[in-house]
Design an enzyme around this catalytic site. Structure first.
Site, PDB file in Angstrom:
ATOM      1  NE  ARG A  38      -2.447 -29.168  15.653  1.00  0.00           N
ATOM      2  CZ  ARG A  38      -3.607 -29.648  16.052  1.00  0.00           C
ATOM      3  NH1 ARG A  38      -4.506 -30.033  15.160  1.00  0.00           N
ATOM      4  NH2 ARG A  38      -3.879 -29.754  17.325  1.00  0.00           N
ATOM      5  CE  LYS A 199     -14.997 -31.820  31.401  1.00  0.00           C
ATOM      6  NZ  LYS A 199     -15.872 -32.571  30.582  1.00  0.00           N
ATOM      7  N   GLY A 352      -3.801 -28.264  24.497  1.00  0.00           N
ATOM      8  CA  GLY A 352      -4.212 -27.285  23.491  1.00  0.00           C
ATOM      9  C   GLY A 352      -4.301 -25.863  24.025  1.00  0.00           C
ATOM     10  N   GLY A 375      -4.263 -33.958  22.726  1.00  0.00           N
ATOM     11  CA  GLY A 375      -4.725 -35.191  23.389  1.00  0.00           C
ATOM     12  C   GLY A 375      -3.645 -36.260  23.449  1.00  0.00           C
TER      13      GLY A 375
HETATM   14  P1  ADP Z   1      -5.552 -27.919  27.899  1.00  0.00           P
HETATM   15  O1  ADP Z   1      -6.260 -27.793  26.560  1.00  0.00           O
HETATM   16  O2  ADP Z   1      -4.328 -27.063  27.974  1.00  0.00           O
HETATM   17  O3  ADP Z   1      -5.310 -29.342  28.295  1.00  0.00           O
HETATM   18  P2  ADP Z   1      -8.037 -27.796  29.321  1.00  0.00           P
HETATM   19  O4  ADP Z   1      -8.706 -28.222  28.069  1.00  0.00           O
HETATM   20  O5  ADP Z   1      -8.025 -28.733  30.449  1.00  0.00           O
HETATM   21  O6  ADP Z   1      -6.546 -27.319  29.010  1.00  0.00           O
HETATM   22  O7  ADP Z   1      -8.712 -26.475  29.906  1.00  0.00           O
HETATM   23  C1  ADP Z   1      -8.742 -25.274  29.201  1.00  0.00           C
HETATM   24  C2  ADP Z   1      -9.983 -24.496  29.521  1.00  0.00           C
HETATM   25  O8  ADP Z   1     -10.179 -24.413  30.921  1.00  0.00           O
HETATM   26  C3  ADP Z   1      -9.911 -23.070  29.015  1.00  0.00           C
HETATM   27  O9  ADP Z   1     -10.871 -22.884  28.023  1.00  0.00           O
HETATM   28  C4  ADP Z   1     -10.193 -22.240  30.234  1.00  0.00           C
HETATM   29  O10 ADP Z   1     -11.059 -21.140  29.992  1.00  0.00           O
HETATM   30  C5  ADP Z   1     -10.877 -23.223  31.151  1.00  0.00           C
HETATM   31  N1  ADP Z   1     -10.795 -22.796  32.558  1.00  0.00           N
HETATM   32  C6  ADP Z   1      -9.712 -22.454  33.247  1.00  0.00           C
HETATM   33  N2  ADP Z   1     -10.035 -22.060  34.490  1.00  0.00           N
HETATM   34  C7  ADP Z   1     -11.380 -22.142  34.576  1.00  0.00           C
HETATM   35  C8  ADP Z   1     -12.335 -21.848  35.597  1.00  0.00           C
HETATM   36  N3  ADP Z   1     -11.953 -21.378  36.775  1.00  0.00           N
HETATM   37  N4  ADP Z   1     -13.631 -22.056  35.333  1.00  0.00           N
HETATM   38  C9  ADP Z   1     -14.012 -22.538  34.127  1.00  0.00           C
HETATM   39  N5  ADP Z   1     -13.177 -22.825  33.134  1.00  0.00           N
HETATM   40  C10 ADP Z   1     -11.861 -22.630  33.340  1.00  0.00           C
HETATM   41 MG    MG Z   2      -8.195 -28.641  26.005  1.00  0.00          MG
END
Ligand code: ADP
Ligand code: MG
Length: 403
Positions: A38, A199, A352, A375
């Site tokens: 960053r 989620k 992230g 975010g």
């Molecule tokens: P980003 O930060 O890129 O937006 P998210 O915060 O939505 O992504 O999701 C990241 C998390 O999702 C990671 O910690 C990863 O381990 C988890 N994840 C990915 N696939 C699964 C799964 N099948 N079951 C549970 N958690 C998962």
């Molecule tokens: Mg995330």
């Protein structure tokens, strides 16, 4: 709306208040910086200002001190790292506003740089308090916002100051707004969105906003369980957001009405736990055993997904395909990352965990844009106007013209 940048104003010999997002991850003990990305991403703006002999007053938040001084969240280690990266001293101040700070900044020479204390030590920062904003504005002639990652917050150092100072974007802010804005405004077709992560509920707004403009929508990660269940599959003990089943059905209908190919996993890697200590199996989504969880997409799905993005001219990726932090469940994310990185296309990655994954896999520099916003990136892609970006677009205060 086009925003002015640091190149549109005369900064020479001017005091420039530069809002950056130096909210770096710190080591649990010892006060060391775990990852200085960053800080590095703001260097182009800082170097430009230094080359143009501005006096730079940097400011950032760090962590969540909630309006009180927290000794573990002082900015001094950040100033030290910035100084190492620039090869010149960066004075770390103990406050953000007030007479002492005003005295220090009025004694600055052209090409000097200081870093104010953690903005969130002041309750006025998060409240967008006008007095605090005025105190910051008083320090400078021009405001430059390079903190894209903080611009979804209407805080004093992001929005309030723009009421009192001519305000423009730094280069990181400009690149984020241009790259992400390009996805929403005029993506070259075919356009694929790859959405995964934990989620569905975290991604509702992103999905809603992007569905009308994509040709292919690819779903992976933990959230695929909710999609699979909505189609009548049994998903073992995978986390399903039952209150989002209807949403997911509606989204599938919406995809159909826009002629969007919606792709869900055909096979998955499952295990009784997600920590990598249990047995794993690859099964069809029709045969997920009771008591097991979806941990990654399977090889057939990898082939389907990488096949579907081939030939696409624009790809947006947010959300890992599996629990990539655990090596047994990293294959889906790795293969999708590799396939995207090899495309001759506009390739934009955000979020992230997703950014962490592409960086760890060594493909970050093969992407067109790796968004640093977390975010803020997701809110931007959701179609929301970020308060910090809006404030720049609407700023009418007369900046010192370039002579
Ligand atoms: P980003 O930060 O890129 O937006 P998210 O915060 O939505 O992504 O999701 C990241 C998390 O999702 C990671 O910690 C990863 O381990 C988890 N994840 C990915 N696939 C699964 C799964 N099948 N079951 C549970 N958690 C998962
Ligand atoms: Mg995330």
């Amino acid at each position: 709306m086009p925003i002015k940048t640091v190149k549109d104003v005369d900064v020479t010999s001017k005091r420039v208040l530069l809002r950056v997002d130096f909210n770096v991850p710190m080591e649990k003990s010892g006060g060391g910086i775990r990852d200085d990305t960053r800080i590095r991403v703001c260097l182009p703006t800082i170097r430009y200002l230094l080359e143009h002999r501005a006096k730079i007053i940097c400011c950032s938040h760090l962590g969540r001190p909630k309006g009180k001084i927290d000794e573990t969240l002082r900015m001094a280690p950040v100033a030290k790292r910035l100084s190492e990266l620039l090869g010149q001293p960066v004075k770390s101040l103990k406050e953000c506003v007030g007479q002492e700070v005003e005295k220090t900044v009025s004694a600055m020479n052209d090409g000097d740089i200081v870093l104010l204390e953690n903005l969130r030590f002041y309750p006025g920062e998060e409240k967008n308090d006008s007095e605090f904003a005025r105190g910051l504005a008083k320090l400078a002639h021009v405001f430059v916002n390079d903190a894209f990652g903080a611009s979804h917050r209407a805080h004093a150092s992001v929005v309030g100051v723009t009421n009192y100072l001519p305000s423009v974007a730094g280069f990181l802010m400009e690149k984020e707004v241009t790259s992400l804005g390009g996805l929403l405004e005029k993506p070259e077709k075919p356009f694929a969105a790859v959405i995964g992560g934990a989620k569905v509920s975290d991604k509702l707004d992103v999905l809603d906003n992007i569905v009308p403009s994509v040709d292919v929508l690819i779903i992976g990660g933990g959230m695929s369980a909710t999609f699979l269940k909505s189609q009548g599959n049994r998903v073992g003990k995978s986390v399903v957001e039952d209150d989002k089943i209807q949403y997911v059905r509606d989204l599938s209908e919406q995809a159909k009405s826009h002629d969007v190919r919606l792709l869900l996993p055909a096979d998955v890697v499952v295990s009784p736990t997600l920590d990598g200590t249990s047995e794993t199996r690859t099964v069809s989504v029709k045969d997920i055993p009771d008591g097991w969880l979806i941990a990654d997409i399977g090889p057939q799905t990898i082939a389907d997904y990488t096949g579907a993005i081939k030939g696409c001219k624009t790809v947006f990726w947010n959300g890992p395909m599996g629990v990539f932090e655990v090596s047994q469940f990293a294959m889906g994310t790795r293969e999708v990352a590799s396939a995207i990185s090899k495309l001759d296309a506009v390739k934009v990655v955000g979020g992230g965990s997703t950014v962490e994954a592409v960086t760890k896999l060594g493909v970050a520099d093969q992407m067109t844009h790796v968004s640093t916003g977390g975010g803020a990136t997701l809110e931007f892609i959701s179609g929301k106007q970020l308060p910090g970006v809006k404030a720049l677009a609407e700023n009418k205060l007369e900046a010192p013209a370039i002579s």
